[in-house]
Design an enzyme around this catalytic site. Structure first.
Site: not given
Ligand SMILES: Nc1ccccc1C(=O)C[C@H](N)C(=O)O
Ligand SMILES: [Zn+2]
Ligand SMILES: [Zn+2]
Length: 206
Positions: A53, A57, A47, A51
């Site tokens: 999802d 995820h 992430h 990127h």
């Molecule tokens: N790496 C994480 C660790 C803990 C909680 C969220 C993330 C995320 O990556 C959020 C993200 N970018 C998302 O898909 O919304």
């Molecule tokens: Zn996300």
């Molecule tokens: Zn993400």
């Protein structure tokens, strides 16, 4: 043909989602050290930067990335500016046509480069997600690092996307892009069994 690169440049200084493994490109072989080629070793969260999802995820029973059709990420899109703060909600519906292309990219005003991780970014209300799905959207992209707030544990916007049949693209760089319609070409790394992947995303002028 003109292509607008809307991917974030990945440098050693690229900030990460808090707590994720830091982004690193470590030297491998070095010609300067007598090797026949230069190579590198890549260490990244799935992430980091621009990127996608996969549903897995945020849903343990959701699709992994290799089950998501590539067609989701390639085709007509609309870029829409929604600068401001807080959640994006019903206030933007009036500015949107009744029928939208399958892909909607939201320019929330994030800069081209992040020197520190932007902890306060615009997110999506579940109502917004459901309404754009009704108008034809199947992929939402954002220049913010997530569609839900940094501290969210329930990930309401992510789940509203999944419930509405919408896939998610995050961390775009839309700082130099005008609103309008384009062709999106976004290809995530072909990682199997994963929750998401860095992607190269570009816009082609129609
Ligand atoms: N790496 C994480 C660790 C803990 C909680 C969220 C993330 C995320 O990556 C959020 C993200 N970018 C998302 O898909 O919304
Ligand atoms: Zn996300
Ligand atoms: Zn993400």
């Amino acid at each position: 043909m003109t292509l607008l690169d809307i991917s974030r440049a990945l440098t050693a200084a690229h900030p990460n989602w808090p707590g994720d493994a830091p982004f690193r490109v470590n030297p491998g072989a070095r010609m300067a050290g007598g090797d026949s080629v230069n190579t590198s070793e890549l260490c990244t969260s799935t992430h980091t930067g621009t990127h996608v999802d996969a549903p897995w995820h945020y849903d343990d029973l959701g699709e992994r990335l290799d089950a998501v059709p590539l067609e989701v990420y390639v085709g007509t899109c609309r870029v829409l500016s929604v600068h401001g703060s807080g959640m994006i909600g019903s206030e933007v519906f009036g500015t949107l046509p009744e029928t939208l292309p399958s892909r909607l990219l939201l320019n929330t005003g994030q800069p081209e480069h992040w020197t520190v991780f932007p902890e306060d970014f615009r997110t999506l209300s579940p109502d917004f997600v459901r309404e754009v799905a009704r108008r034809g959207v199947q992929l939402i992209g954002t220049d913010a690092p997530s569609v839900d707030p940094l501290t969210s544990k329930t990930l309401d916007a992510h789940h509203a996307c999944q419930d509405s049949g919408i896939y998610i693209l995050e961390g775009l760089n839309l700082s130099a892009v005008n609103d309008g319609e384009y062709e999106l070409l976004c290809l995530p790394l072909p990682l199997v069994g994963v929750d998401g992947a860095p992607a190269r995303a570009v816009l082609r002028l129609l």
